[in-house]
Design a protein around this motif. Sequence first.
Motif, PDB file in Angstrom:
ATOM      1  N   ASP A  23    -116.426 -81.656   5.323  1.00  0.00           N
ATOM      2  CA  ASP A  23    -116.588 -82.386   4.057  1.00  0.00           C
ATOM      3  C   ASP A  23    -115.644 -81.778   3.030  1.00  0.00           C
ATOM      4  O   ASP A  23    -115.299 -80.596   3.112  1.00  0.00           O
ATOM      5  CB  ASP A  23    -118.018 -82.263   3.517  1.00  0.00           C
ATOM      6  CG  ASP A  23    -119.074 -82.757   4.488  1.00  0.00           C
ATOM      7  OD1 ASP A  23    -118.736 -83.559   5.381  1.00  0.00           O
ATOM      8  OD2 ASP A  23    -120.238 -82.328   4.362  1.00  0.00           O
ATOM      9  N   ALA A  52    -110.989 -85.615   5.326  1.00  0.00           N
ATOM     10  CA  ALA A  52    -111.770 -85.619   4.090  1.00  0.00           C
ATOM     11  C   ALA A  52    -110.916 -85.193   2.905  1.00  0.00           C
ATOM     12  O   ALA A  52    -111.013 -85.767   1.807  1.00  0.00           O
ATOM     13  CB  ALA A  52    -112.974 -84.691   4.239  1.00  0.00           C
ATOM     14  N   SER A  91    -113.293 -91.432   7.527  1.00  0.00           N
ATOM     15  CA  SER A  91    -113.927 -90.593   6.508  1.00  0.00           C
ATOM     16  C   SER A  91    -114.700 -91.479   5.540  1.00  0.00           C
ATOM     17  O   SER A  91    -114.370 -92.642   5.345  1.00  0.00           O
ATOM     18  CB  SER A  91    -112.890 -89.762   5.743  1.00  0.00           C
ATOM     19  OG  SER A  91    -112.017 -90.597   5.034  1.00  0.00           O
TER      20      SER A  91
END
Length: 383
Positions: A23, A52, A91
């Motif tokens: 993340d 990400a 993503s």
Amino acid sequence: MQRLHAEVGVTQLSKDGEELCGDNVVIARTPQATIIVLSDGLGSGVKANILATLTTKIASSMLKRGIPLEDVVNTIAETLPVCRQRKIAYSTLQIIKVKDNGLATIVEFDCPPTFLIRDGQVSKVPTQVNVIGGKKIKVGRLTLLENDIITAVSDGVIHAGIGGLLKLGWGWNGVADELKALCKTGRKASDITNQLIKCSEGYYLGHPGDDSTAVAVRVHKARFLTLFTGPPADSGSDEEIIRRFLNQPGRKVVAGGTTANIVSKVTGKPLTVDLALCDQQVPPISYMDDIDLVTEGILTLNVVLERLNDVKKLYETDKCDGATLLARLLLEADMIDIMAGKAVNPAHQNPNYPFKINIKSQVLANLKALLEAKGKQVKLEWF
């Protein structure tokens, strides 16, 4: 109208066995708004982190430049391909944009619904589905009130404990219950995210099955501070600059002996030195009516940089020197104006002056960067 400040907290947990979190979160601030972009890359590890990061960097850069939201989302939708096997985007994308008047825009793409905490109650941010770039994007717009909290989490938090301690995972409602309990005490944004990730790790029994990220945005009245350091290059403008300084909102700090003497002369208010609070590293502070703190200049500002690099120690120490007091005031402010004079101090040209003491412009540039990294909105103005 009272300006609002968005206090942001971010806490992350990497999947078990991975060094990099898949993340990514980017926080960007403009003079009018705070923009937070969260993305969860497909899979985990390096590849997920790259995906990400690409998403957050593109989105935050475009939004910071004022490019319309629809164009930003369309660019992301067209840039990131879809996984052929799983038929999902590589993503996710979640955007929280909060203006200083409280107007907020929330964008959700393939991510858990955003939480709104208001008056102790937790609900989903109301959104509408828009089709942008051929993809269904949820967009919500609302006006935030003082002490409202917006919270976003990645799938790793929602799925915590799945197949183990919790058969179906923690779930959105489980996170909402935890948020409801947390927000009863009016905690900081970072306290909220730390607790959410701590709970997630607990449900994973210490072996996270997915990258987990929690972002909290707490809105409160902006706290202002103005730091005035160094006389103006044109001594004829002393009175004008000082009057402007005194009319600034919030707390006021003067750093520099010469500067303090000029303020005292213009205002007619005496300056009193307190020799009891000096130590070997930091010169003594002074007192003046209507000024919250008066310190020495460049020596003290250098030590302030050191103090700000160790916040925990800063609040554990019983020191009351000028650098410690100024560092604490800066951390307690949201909007910081630095008014810096260009007049050259002859002492700074002394070859025997400690090498560690950089010229004022470098010190203030470093101070601005450090404060901005801590979520402050800083304006540095030279005159």
